[in-house]
Design an enzyme around this catalytic site. Sequence first.
Site, PDB file in Angstrom:
ATOM      1  N   ASP A   1      65.528  31.981  36.644  1.00 44.51           N
ATOM      2  CA  ASP A   1      66.963  32.296  36.586  1.00 44.51           C
ATOM      3  C   ASP A   1      67.123  33.774  36.926  1.00 44.51           C
ATOM      4  OD1 ASP A   1      69.401  32.698  33.916  1.00 44.51           O
ATOM      5  OD2 ASP A   1      69.653  32.447  36.083  1.00 44.51           O
TER       6      ASP A   1
ATOM      7  N   THR B   1      68.304  37.216  39.353  1.00 42.91           N
ATOM      8  CA  THR B   1      69.406  37.746  40.137  1.00 42.91           C
ATOM      9  C   THR B   1      69.110  37.390  41.585  1.00 42.91           C
ATOM     10  OG1 THR B   1      68.107  39.784  40.029  1.00 42.91           O
ATOM     11  CG2 THR B   1      70.075  39.677  38.649  1.00 42.91           C
TER      12      THR B   1
HETATM   13  N1  SAM Z   1      72.759  33.042  36.806  1.00 41.03           N
HETATM   14  C1  SAM Z   1      72.593  34.324  37.467  1.00 41.03           C
HETATM   15  C2  SAM Z   1      72.519  34.134  38.964  1.00 41.03           C
HETATM   16  O1  SAM Z   1      72.470  32.982  39.385  1.00 41.03           O
HETATM   17  O2  SAM Z   1      72.519  35.154  39.662  1.00 41.03           O
HETATM   18  C3  SAM Z   1      71.381  35.016  36.916  1.00 41.03           C
HETATM   19  C4  SAM Z   1      71.563  35.328  35.484  1.00 41.03           C
HETATM   20  S1  SAM Z   1      70.414  36.300  34.640  1.00 41.03           S
HETATM   21  C5  SAM Z   1      71.502  37.517  34.079  1.00 41.03           C
HETATM   22  C6  SAM Z   1      69.457  37.123  35.862  1.00 41.03           C
HETATM   23  C7  SAM Z   1      68.443  38.005  35.163  1.00 41.03           C
HETATM   24  O3  SAM Z   1      67.279  38.233  35.966  1.00 41.03           O
HETATM   25  C8  SAM Z   1      68.975  39.404  34.839  1.00 41.03           C
HETATM   26  O4  SAM Z   1      69.093  39.537  33.448  1.00 41.03           O
HETATM   27  C9  SAM Z   1      67.934  40.363  35.425  1.00 41.03           C
HETATM   28  O5  SAM Z   1      67.710  41.495  34.606  1.00 41.03           O
HETATM   29  C10 SAM Z   1      66.727  39.458  35.493  1.00 41.03           C
HETATM   30  N2  SAM Z   1      65.675  39.896  36.418  1.00 41.03           N
HETATM   31  C11 SAM Z   1      65.843  40.439  37.656  1.00 41.03           C
HETATM   32  N3  SAM Z   1      64.628  40.718  38.188  1.00 41.03           N
HETATM   33  C12 SAM Z   1      63.682  40.353  37.273  1.00 41.03           C
HETATM   34  C13 SAM Z   1      62.261  40.394  37.244  1.00 41.03           C
HETATM   35  N4  SAM Z   1      61.565  40.883  38.288  1.00 41.03           N
HETATM   36  N5  SAM Z   1      61.620  39.904  36.150  1.00 41.03           N
HETATM   37  C14 SAM Z   1      62.330  39.401  35.095  1.00 41.03           C
HETATM   38  N6  SAM Z   1      63.686  39.356  35.048  1.00 41.03           N
HETATM   39  C15 SAM Z   1      64.350  39.821  36.145  1.00 41.03           C
END
Ligand code: SAM
Length: 294
Positions: free
Chosen positions: A162, A164
């Site tokens: 899930d 970004t």
């Molecule tokens: N539903 C959303 C979408 O479809 O775009 C995504 C929701 S969730 C908030 C996405 C999460 O991925 C964020 O909290 C972000 O901090 C996290 N994220 C981004 N890159 C990451 C990484 N390399 N490892 C772990 N988490 C990551």
Amino acid sequence: MSDKQHIAETLFDELGFRMSFAAEQIVFQGQGDLQSLILFENKRFGRMLMLDGATQVTTADEFIYSEMMSHVPILAHGRCEDVLIIGGGDCLIAEEVLKHRAVRRCVQVEIDKAVLDFAKEYFIDWNRPFFDDKRIDSVIADGMHFVADAKNHGRFDVIIVDSTDPQGPGAVLFSREFYENAKLCLKPGGLMVTQNGVPFFQPDELVGTMSIWRNLFTDPYAYVAAIPTYVGGHMTMGFATSDKELRAVPLSTLEQRFAAAKLSTRYYTPEVHKAAFALPRFIRDLVVKALDRS
Ligand code: SAM
């Protein structure tokens, strides 16, 4: 136009497309360690979180994405006990996963603690189980590093990415290295689903993932859902497994599993699950072309 401040979604600026949401109230705006965050209330979409100008979640339509990213893989698998979520900082997918009593462990690996703190403070009415349920193991780390360390944290039946979009810290979660290591974190018969963007705007995101999966998994494919705030038509979710049965689970079996799980849903049904893999032609063509092994 109302006199309220409008918050722009800038994800598609390079396509010459931008949309904005009137903010009834800005709850928080600032720079986290890794991303810019804004949280605000909108009349139609409720509480909205944006990271780096991209809509992440709204309380009005998160149920669609959260249900389709959790119940599709778990009910397709049928015997899911161990789940890994990469990203998921709003904790809303984890909340859906926890509805499955057969799930005994749900590890969530979120890179940005600010998002998790945010989720606890501002989305608690929606994600409370995440913070109360003992099955949750919440890890603050880069998902890239976590999957590279498969030997130290056990394997999973289902992996849910899930993330970004492929910008900022999320870019690595669309890389060959990430997918190769994530595959090593799957138990035999396991499957991974990924947030793979809206092909009408982001075809490369889907094609890039499928092109890597072509030689990594026996049965890579995608499925779709219509999510109002992820504009541009259907959103695709990648579906990666090496067990061909998992994409072809009969409707009757899904109905039995759904009934046994006693889930209350607002979007997911077994029929929607099956139909989600019937891709609109332009999306199917992108997938089939990317998977062409000839
Ligand atoms: N539903 C959303 C979408 O479809 O775009 C995504 C929701 S969730 C908030 C996405 C999460 O991925 C964020 O909290 C972000 O901090 C996290 N994220 C981004 N890159 C990451 C990484 N390399 N490892 C772990 N988490 C990551």
